[in-house]
Write a protein that holds these residues in place. Structure first.
Motif, PDB file in Angstrom:
ATOM      1  N   GLN A 230      -7.192  -2.200  11.254  1.00 47.64           N
ATOM      2  CA  GLN A 230      -6.571  -0.952  11.693  1.00 47.64           C
ATOM      3  C   GLN A 230      -5.682  -0.366  10.599  1.00 47.64           C
ATOM      4  N   LYS A 231      -4.973  -1.225   9.850  1.00 49.75           N
ATOM      5  CA  LYS A 231      -4.133  -0.744   8.759  1.00 49.75           C
ATOM      6  C   LYS A 231      -4.982  -0.090   7.672  1.00 49.75           C
ATOM      7  N   LYS A 232      -6.103  -0.712   7.333  1.00 53.59           N
ATOM      8  CA  LYS A 232      -6.987  -0.123   6.326  1.00 53.59           C
ATOM      9  C   LYS A 232      -7.484   1.244   6.786  1.00 53.59           C
ATOM     10  N   TYR A 233      -7.869   1.338   8.056  1.00 50.67           N
ATOM     11  CA  TYR A 233      -8.334   2.607   8.611  1.00 50.67           C
ATOM     12  C   TYR A 233      -7.206   3.633   8.619  1.00 50.67           C
ATOM     13  N   PHE A 234      -6.005   3.195   9.012  1.00 52.82           N
ATOM     14  CA  PHE A 234      -4.834   4.074   9.022  1.00 52.82           C
ATOM     15  C   PHE A 234      -4.599   4.655   7.629  1.00 52.82           C
ATOM     16  N   TYR A 235      -4.564   3.797   6.608  1.00 50.78           N
ATOM     17  CA  TYR A 235      -4.291   4.268   5.250  1.00 50.78           C
ATOM     18  C   TYR A 235      -5.398   5.166   4.719  1.00 50.78           C
ATOM     19  N   MET A 236      -6.627   4.905   5.128  1.00 49.35           N
ATOM     20  CA  MET A 236      -7.728   5.762   4.708  1.00 49.35           C
ATOM     21  C   MET A 236      -7.535   7.178   5.268  1.00 49.35           C
ATOM     22  N   ILE A 237      -7.189   7.268   6.537  1.00 47.03           N
ATOM     23  CA  ILE A 237      -6.984   8.571   7.174  1.00 47.03           C
ATOM     24  C   ILE A 237      -5.719   9.241   6.633  1.00 47.03           C
ATOM     25  N   TYR A 238      -4.628   8.484   6.587  1.00 51.37           N
ATOM     26  CA  TYR A 238      -3.341   9.046   6.172  1.00 51.37           C
ATOM     27  C   TYR A 238      -3.379   9.557   4.735  1.00 51.37           C
ATOM     28  N   THR A 239      -4.071   8.847   3.865  1.00 49.48           N
ATOM     29  CA  THR A 239      -4.167   9.258   2.465  1.00 49.48           C
ATOM     30  C   THR A 239      -4.810  10.629   2.335  1.00 49.48           C
ATOM     31  N   SER A 240      -5.800  10.907   3.171  1.00 42.48           N
ATOM     32  CA  SER A 240      -6.485  12.200   3.074  1.00 42.48           C
ATOM     33  C   SER A 240      -5.655  13.342   3.665  1.00 42.48           C
ATOM     34  N   LYS A 241      -4.731  13.038   4.574  1.00 45.40           N
ATOM     35  CA  LYS A 241      -3.944  14.082   5.237  1.00 45.40           C
ATOM     36  C   LYS A 241      -2.579  14.312   4.600  1.00 45.40           C
ATOM     37  N   ARG A 242      -2.059  13.323   3.913  1.00 50.49           N
ATOM     38  CA  ARG A 242      -0.701  13.352   3.388  1.00 50.49           C
ATOM     39  C   ARG A 242      -0.518  14.434   2.323  1.00 50.49           C
ATOM     40  N   LYS A 243       0.671  15.038   2.309  1.00 51.13           N
ATOM     41  CA  LYS A 243       1.040  16.033   1.293  1.00 51.13           C
ATOM     42  C   LYS A 243       2.130  15.456   0.402  1.00 51.13           C
ATOM     43  N   ASN A 244       1.955  15.610  -0.886  1.00 48.33           N
ATOM     44  CA  ASN A 244       2.915  15.145  -1.873  1.00 48.33           C
ATOM     45  C   ASN A 244       4.067  16.155  -1.960  1.00 48.33           C
ATOM     46  N   PRO A 245       5.322  15.706  -1.910  1.00 48.21           N
ATOM     47  CA  PRO A 245       6.451  16.643  -2.011  1.00 48.21           C
ATOM     48  C   PRO A 245       6.445  17.466  -3.298  1.00 48.21           C
ATOM     49  N   GLN A 246       5.980  16.895  -4.407  1.00 45.87           N
ATOM     50  CA  GLN A 246       5.927  17.647  -5.650  1.00 45.87           C
ATOM     51  C   GLN A 246       4.897  18.770  -5.580  1.00 45.87           C
ATOM     52  N   ASP A 247       3.795  18.526  -4.878  1.00 42.16           N
ATOM     53  CA  ASP A 247       2.797  19.585  -4.700  1.00 42.16           C
ATOM     54  C   ASP A 247       3.377  20.738  -3.895  1.00 42.16           C
ATOM     55  N   LEU A 248       4.141  20.409  -2.848  1.00 49.43           N
ATOM     56  CA  LEU A 248       4.779  21.461  -2.053  1.00 49.43           C
ATOM     57  C   LEU A 248       5.800  22.233  -2.890  1.00 49.43           C
ATOM     58  N   LEU A 249       6.466  21.549  -3.790  1.00 48.47           N
ATOM     59  CA  LEU A 249       7.397  22.225  -4.686  1.00 48.47           C
ATOM     60  C   LEU A 249       6.652  23.235  -5.560  1.00 48.47           C
ATOM     61  N   LEU A 250       5.503  22.845  -6.074  1.00 48.15           N
ATOM     62  CA  LEU A 250       4.701  23.769  -6.882  1.00 48.15           C
ATOM     63  C   LEU A 250       4.205  24.954  -6.060  1.00 48.15           C
TER      64      LEU A 250
ATOM     65  N   PRO B 130       0.807  -1.227   0.000  1.00 52.86           N
ATOM     66  CA  PRO B 130       0.000   0.000   0.000  1.00 52.86           C
ATOM     67  C   PRO B 130       0.839   1.275   0.000  1.00 52.86           C
ATOM     68  N   HIS B 131       2.098   1.183   0.391  1.00 54.63           N
ATOM     69  CA  HIS B 131       2.951   2.364   0.419  1.00 54.63           C
ATOM     70  C   HIS B 131       3.258   2.873  -0.984  1.00 54.63           C
ATOM     71  N   LEU B 132       3.269   1.964  -1.945  1.00 53.27           N
ATOM     72  CA  LEU B 132       3.614   2.345  -3.317  1.00 53.27           C
ATOM     73  C   LEU B 132       2.498   3.114  -4.005  1.00 53.27           C
ATOM     74  N   ALA B 133       1.320   3.154  -3.397  1.00 57.58           N
ATOM     75  CA  ALA B 133       0.194   3.876  -3.990  1.00 57.58           C
ATOM     76  C   ALA B 133       0.311   5.388  -3.781  1.00 57.58           C
ATOM     77  N   PHE B 134       1.182   5.821  -2.894  1.00 51.71           N
ATOM     78  CA  PHE B 134       1.325   7.248  -2.620  1.00 51.71           C
ATOM     79  C   PHE B 134       2.239   7.892  -3.661  1.00 51.71           C
ATOM     80  N   PRO B 135       1.767   8.930  -4.340  1.00 57.64           N
ATOM     81  CA  PRO B 135       2.637   9.585  -5.323  1.00 57.64           C
ATOM     82  C   PRO B 135       3.774  10.339  -4.635  1.00 57.64           C
ATOM     83  N   GLY B 136       4.963  10.212  -5.178  1.00 54.72           N
ATOM     84  CA  GLY B 136       6.105  10.949  -4.659  1.00 54.72           C
ATOM     85  C   GLY B 136       6.618  10.456  -3.319  1.00 54.72           C
ATOM     86  N   ILE B 137       6.338   9.207  -2.966  1.00 58.20           N
ATOM     87  CA  ILE B 137       6.776   8.703  -1.660  1.00 58.20           C
ATOM     88  C   ILE B 137       8.301   8.587  -1.638  1.00 58.20           C
ATOM     89  N   THR B 138       8.883   9.023  -0.537  1.00 52.81           N
ATOM     90  CA  THR B 138      10.335   8.958  -0.371  1.00 52.81           C
ATOM     91  C   THR B 138      10.689   7.708   0.426  1.00 52.81           C
TER      92      THR B 138
END
Length: 118
Positions: free
Chosen positions: A31-51, A5-13
């Protein structure tokens, strides 16, 4: 076939992948499914921050700081022109660090919420 599931995040370091793997090691599957559901909505992509940082040169300085929840620094950048563009240049260089720090905080919050869920 199991998909990481970690590979689904764009720009993951690699650092982000490492702390996600460590952080979710003791969670059960629900719990992992719930974690990823929450984390996906809060996470910021490094490329977006660059823009957003590049917007500081053209439109409004400090947008990247507002996006990562650093309101005080965002206001300071806004009123000083990104510390006369020096702070904006530093953020341009350190955009991955800004994203990783923010994502680490969001991973911890998401972990706490997932642990509370039975």
């Amino acid at each position: 076939m199991y998909q990481n599931p970690h590979l689904a995040f764009p720009g993951i370091t690699p650092e982000e992948m490492g702390f996600l793997q460590q952080g979710t090691a003791d969670l059960n599957e629900e719990q992992k499914k719930y974690f990823y559901m929450i984390y996906t909505s809060k996470r910021k992509n490094p490329q977006d921050l660059l823009l957003f940082t590049l917007l500081g040169f053209v439109v409004v300085a400090g947008v990247q700081r507002f996006v990562v929840g650093q309101i005080g620094m965002g206001l300071l950048y806004l009123f000083t022109g990104g510390f006369c563009l020096i702070g904006t240049i530093v953020d341009l260089i350190n955009n991955k660090t800004l994203a990783n720090d923010f994502n680490r905080k969001m991973a911890y919050e998401s972990y706490q919420m997932a642990k509370m869920r039975s």
